[in-house]
Design a protein around this motif. Structure first.
Motif, PDB file in Angstrom:
ATOM      1  N   LEU A 122     -39.020 -39.344 -11.835  1.00  0.00           N
ATOM      2  CA  LEU A 122     -38.553 -38.540 -10.705  1.00  0.00           C
ATOM      3  C   LEU A 122     -39.724 -37.855 -10.005  1.00  0.00           C
ATOM      4  CD1 LEU A 122     -36.208 -37.343  -9.047  1.00  0.00           C
ATOM      5  CD2 LEU A 122     -36.108 -35.467 -10.715  1.00  0.00           C
ATOM      6  N   PHE A 123     -40.673 -37.336 -10.778  1.00  0.00           N
ATOM      7  CA  PHE A 123     -41.837 -36.663 -10.193  1.00  0.00           C
ATOM      8  C   PHE A 123     -42.608 -37.625  -9.295  1.00  0.00           C
ATOM      9  CE2 PHE A 123     -46.415 -35.707 -10.411  1.00  0.00           C
ATOM     10  CZ  PHE A 123     -46.428 -34.439  -9.852  1.00  0.00           C
ATOM     11  N   PHE A 124     -42.959 -38.796  -9.815  1.00  0.00           N
ATOM     12  CA  PHE A 124     -43.718 -39.767  -9.023  1.00  0.00           C
ATOM     13  C   PHE A 124     -42.911 -40.257  -7.828  1.00  0.00           C
ATOM     14  CE2 PHE A 124     -45.974 -40.657 -13.207  1.00  0.00           C
ATOM     15  CZ  PHE A 124     -47.122 -39.993 -12.827  1.00  0.00           C
ATOM     16  N   THR A 125     -41.611 -40.458  -8.015  1.00  0.00           N
ATOM     17  CA  THR A 125     -40.755 -40.925  -6.920  1.00  0.00           C
ATOM     18  C   THR A 125     -40.710 -39.906  -5.791  1.00  0.00           C
ATOM     19  OG1 THR A 125     -39.353 -42.197  -8.448  1.00  0.00           O
ATOM     20  CG2 THR A 125     -38.416 -41.632  -6.301  1.00  0.00           C
ATOM     21  N   GLU A 126     -40.561 -38.636  -6.132  1.00  0.00           N
ATOM     22  CA  GLU A 126     -40.482 -37.600  -5.105  1.00  0.00           C
ATOM     23  C   GLU A 126     -41.798 -37.473  -4.349  1.00  0.00           C
ATOM     24  OE1 GLU A 126     -37.622 -34.772  -4.993  1.00  0.00           O
ATOM     25  OE2 GLU A 126     -37.641 -34.330  -7.131  1.00  0.00           O
ATOM     26  N   ILE A 127     -42.920 -37.590  -5.051  1.00  0.00           N
ATOM     27  CA  ILE A 127     -44.225 -37.516  -4.380  1.00  0.00           C
ATOM     28  C   ILE A 127     -44.423 -38.716  -3.463  1.00  0.00           C
ATOM     29  CG2 ILE A 127     -46.715 -37.420  -4.704  1.00  0.00           C
ATOM     30  CD1 ILE A 127     -45.157 -34.883  -5.578  1.00  0.00           C
ATOM     31  N   ILE A 128     -44.097 -39.904  -3.962  1.00  0.00           N
ATOM     32  CA  ILE A 128     -44.239 -41.123  -3.152  1.00  0.00           C
ATOM     33  C   ILE A 128     -43.389 -41.022  -1.895  1.00  0.00           C
ATOM     34  CG2 ILE A 128     -43.686 -43.592  -3.062  1.00  0.00           C
ATOM     35  CD1 ILE A 128     -44.461 -43.713  -6.049  1.00  0.00           C
ATOM     36  N   TYR A 129     -42.128 -40.611  -2.064  1.00  0.00           N
ATOM     37  CA  TYR A 129     -41.237 -40.557  -0.909  1.00  0.00           C
ATOM     38  C   TYR A 129     -41.670 -39.479   0.076  1.00  0.00           C
ATOM     39  CZ  TYR A 129     -37.000 -41.004   1.836  1.00  0.00           C
ATOM     40  OH  TYR A 129     -36.128 -41.240   2.864  1.00  0.00           O
ATOM     41  N   TYR A 130     -42.144 -38.360  -0.435  1.00  0.00           N
ATOM     42  CA  TYR A 130     -42.630 -37.284   0.439  1.00  0.00           C
ATOM     43  C   TYR A 130     -43.786 -37.787   1.305  1.00  0.00           C
ATOM     44  CZ  TYR A 130     -44.839 -32.905   1.883  1.00  0.00           C
ATOM     45  OH  TYR A 130     -45.400 -31.894   2.625  1.00  0.00           O
ATOM     46  N   LEU A 131     -44.734 -38.491   0.684  1.00  0.00           N
ATOM     47  CA  LEU A 131     -45.892 -38.990   1.425  1.00  0.00           C
ATOM     48  C   LEU A 131     -45.488 -40.058   2.441  1.00  0.00           C
ATOM     49  CD1 LEU A 131     -48.492 -39.203  -1.504  1.00  0.00           C
ATOM     50  CD2 LEU A 131     -48.307 -37.432   0.266  1.00  0.00           C
ATOM     51  N   LEU A 132     -44.597 -40.970   2.033  1.00  0.00           N
ATOM     52  CA  LEU A 132     -44.131 -42.002   2.953  1.00  0.00           C
ATOM     53  C   LEU A 132     -43.364 -41.382   4.122  1.00  0.00           C
ATOM     54  CD1 LEU A 132     -42.872 -44.812   0.522  1.00  0.00           C
ATOM     55  CD2 LEU A 132     -44.928 -44.845   1.958  1.00  0.00           C
ATOM     56  N   ASN A 133     -42.571 -40.375   3.848  1.00  0.00           N
ATOM     57  CA  ASN A 133     -41.801 -39.702   4.886  1.00  0.00           C
ATOM     58  C   ASN A 133     -42.713 -39.032   5.906  1.00  0.00           C
ATOM     59  OD1 ASN A 133     -39.006 -38.546   5.732  1.00  0.00           O
ATOM     60  ND2 ASN A 133     -40.320 -36.736   5.580  1.00  0.00           N
ATOM     61  N   ASN A 134     -43.844 -38.511   5.438  1.00  0.00           N
ATOM     62  CA  ASN A 134     -44.803 -37.883   6.354  1.00  0.00           C
ATOM     63  C   ASN A 134     -45.556 -38.922   7.178  1.00  0.00           C
ATOM     64  OD1 ASN A 134     -44.093 -35.352   5.494  1.00  0.00           O
ATOM     65  ND2 ASN A 134     -45.889 -35.042   4.192  1.00  0.00           N
ATOM     66  N   LEU A 135     -45.785 -40.092   6.607  1.00  0.00           N
ATOM     67  CA  LEU A 135     -46.554 -41.135   7.289  1.00  0.00           C
ATOM     68  C   LEU A 135     -45.720 -41.881   8.327  1.00  0.00           C
ATOM     69  CD1 LEU A 135     -48.614 -42.675   4.337  1.00  0.00           C
ATOM     70  CD2 LEU A 135     -49.517 -41.391   6.285  1.00  0.00           C
ATOM     71  N   PHE A 136     -44.424 -42.077   8.033  1.00  0.00           N
ATOM     72  CA  PHE A 136     -43.584 -42.904   8.903  1.00  0.00           C
ATOM     73  C   PHE A 136     -42.430 -42.067   9.455  1.00  0.00           C
ATOM     74  CE2 PHE A 136     -45.600 -45.737   5.858  1.00  0.00           C
ATOM     75  CZ  PHE A 136     -46.138 -46.719   6.690  1.00  0.00           C
ATOM     76  N   LYS A 137     -42.565 -41.656  10.691  1.00  0.00           N
ATOM     77  CA  LYS A 137     -41.529 -40.852  11.325  1.00  0.00           C
ATOM     78  C   LYS A 137     -40.303 -41.695  11.674  1.00  0.00           C
ATOM     79  CE  LYS A 137     -44.136 -37.299  10.996  1.00  0.00           C
ATOM     80  NZ  LYS A 137     -43.842 -36.304   9.922  1.00  0.00           N
ATOM     81  N   ASP A 138     -40.530 -42.989  11.916  1.00  0.00           N
ATOM     82  CA  ASP A 138     -39.411 -43.899  12.165  1.00  0.00           C
ATOM     83  C   ASP A 138     -38.766 -44.244  10.826  1.00  0.00           C
ATOM     84  OD1 ASP A 138     -37.688 -46.016  12.711  1.00  0.00           O
ATOM     85  OD2 ASP A 138     -38.971 -46.813  14.307  1.00  0.00           O
ATOM     86  N   LYS A 139     -37.553 -43.754  10.580  1.00  0.00           N
ATOM     87  CA  LYS A 139     -36.904 -43.912   9.284  1.00  0.00           C
ATOM     88  C   LYS A 139     -36.567 -45.367   8.970  1.00  0.00           C
ATOM     89  CE  LYS A 139     -37.365 -39.604   8.866  1.00  0.00           C
ATOM     90  NZ  LYS A 139     -38.543 -39.116   8.129  1.00  0.00           N
ATOM     91  N   ARG A 140     -36.532 -46.206  10.001  1.00  0.00           N
ATOM     92  CA  ARG A 140     -36.291 -47.626   9.730  1.00  0.00           C
ATOM     93  C   ARG A 140     -37.451 -48.239   8.960  1.00  0.00           C
ATOM     94  NH1 ARG A 140     -34.851 -49.315  15.810  1.00  0.00           N
ATOM     95  NH2 ARG A 140     -36.663 -47.935  16.056  1.00  0.00           N
TER      96      ARG A 140
END
Length: 340
Positions: A122-140
């Motif tokens: 869960l820790f690694f997943t949340e960090i990965i998703y947080y970083l990806l969410n910041n990098l890609f504003k287009d949710k698609r």
């Protein structure tokens, strides 16, 4: 589980409570039809629910990582040390429980840590998703990359590749997390927030849908086991995960809206163990192993052994929750003041 405004939602805590109850019972030697149903969705559900409550932009990067370290990794380290101490004591008393592991297995590989594998994942997943969410504003793009990451995990599953701390499952867990976040940000949010089982007819339909889910989960092989990165049949298994998760959410709404005083303790029990599910993640399996070894000395009939073991397990878990809640909340990722 709290919202961005620190307001706890009863249905979310109840959902976690049901999920953690299923996790514990999934290790209890239940009939395979129930075992396979539980495994068809219960661990991915926790990632979906966590993704549903993910809030973009609430914390800066360093603050977010520090927060997740405090609420996930600190309890993880505490649980691992505690489990090893208990195993060492059990070994010294010649109890029939797993022996202590080597420092290399614990620190370098994170092997055989019971349910605590979920915390590092869960820790690694949340960090990965947080970083990806910041990098890609287009949710698609975010959804596309999450799906792509799943197939990386699926490749590891088919080729039987394994890495320290179960890194091979992060592609799958990231996609489950993203699915939860997609539900939260689209019109599909209604599937989580709406209550469909409002009357006896709705409850009956929900019961029928649960029965269908149990049957369907036993028709699909191989059975999902996220801990071992056994991801099943990718499309059919994913449909079962989403279907089972939505049914669990509806069951949680049904229980969370119980008004009858005679049934209210059921609601409060699930809400309570859901809010403090961290304790069960850390201690339920080692406690169950110790109780099983101790009860065996009584030479009781099998049914009596199982009944005593699980009654004692839940009594001990509730006592531990009270202990950590009141005196050591930081060790289970809580603060002294919890929003209601």
């Amino acid at each position: 589980m709290s919202t961005g405004n620190n307001i706890r939602l009863d249905w979310a805590d109840v959902a976690k409570g049901i999920g953690i109850f299923l996790m514990v019972m999934g290790h209890s030697g239940l009939p395979m039809i129930i075992h396979d149903w539980i495994y068809s969705f219960h661990m991915p559900f926790f990632f979906i629910l966590s993704g549903y409550f993910f809030k973009s932009g609430k914390y800066k990067t360093v603050e977010y990582i520090v927060r997740k370290f405090r609420t996930i990794i600190v309890p993880y380290v505490f649980f691992v040390i505690s489990i090893e101490i208990l195993r060492f004591c059990g070994d010294s008393l010649e109890l029939n429980i797993p022996s202590p592991r080597s420092i290399q297995d614990v620190v370098v590989y994170g092997r055989d840590l019971g349910a605590t594998w979920f915390l590092t994942s869960l820790f690694f997943t949340e960090i990965i998703y947080y970083l990806l969410n910041n990098l890609f504003k287009d949710k698609r793009w975010l959804l596309f990359l999450s799906i792509l990451s799943f197939f990386v995990s699926y490749y590891c599953y088919k080729t039987e590749l394994h890495f320290p701390y179960k890194i091979e499952i992060l592609g799958a867990t990231t996609m489950y997390y993203c699915i939860g976040n997609v539900f939260a940000q689209t019109k599909w949010k209604d599937c989580f927030t709406n209550i469909y089982a409002k009357d006896y007819r709705g409850v009956f339909i929900l019961a029928v849908l649960l029965a269908i889910d149990i049957v369907a989960s036993n028709l699909i092989e191989p059975v999902l086991n996220l801990r071992l990165n056994r991801l099943g049949l990718h499309v059919l298994t994913l449909l079962l995960i989403i279907y089972g998760s939505l049914l669990l959410v509806q069951c949680s709404h049904l229980i969370a809206n119980i008004d009858k005083s005679v049934l209210r303790p059921i609601k409060e029990l699930f809400r309570y163990i859901g809010e403090y599910s961290m304790v069960l993640i850390g201690f339920s399996q080692i406690t169950l192993q110790i109780l099983k070894a101790l009860v065996e000395y009584l030479n009781l009939p099998s049914f009596a052994e199982i009944a005593i073991r699980y009654i004692l397990l839940w009594v001990i878990m509730l006592l531990l929750i009270g202990l950590f809640k009141n005196y050591m909340p930081i060790l289970i990722g809580k603060t002294k003041k919890q929003g209601k």
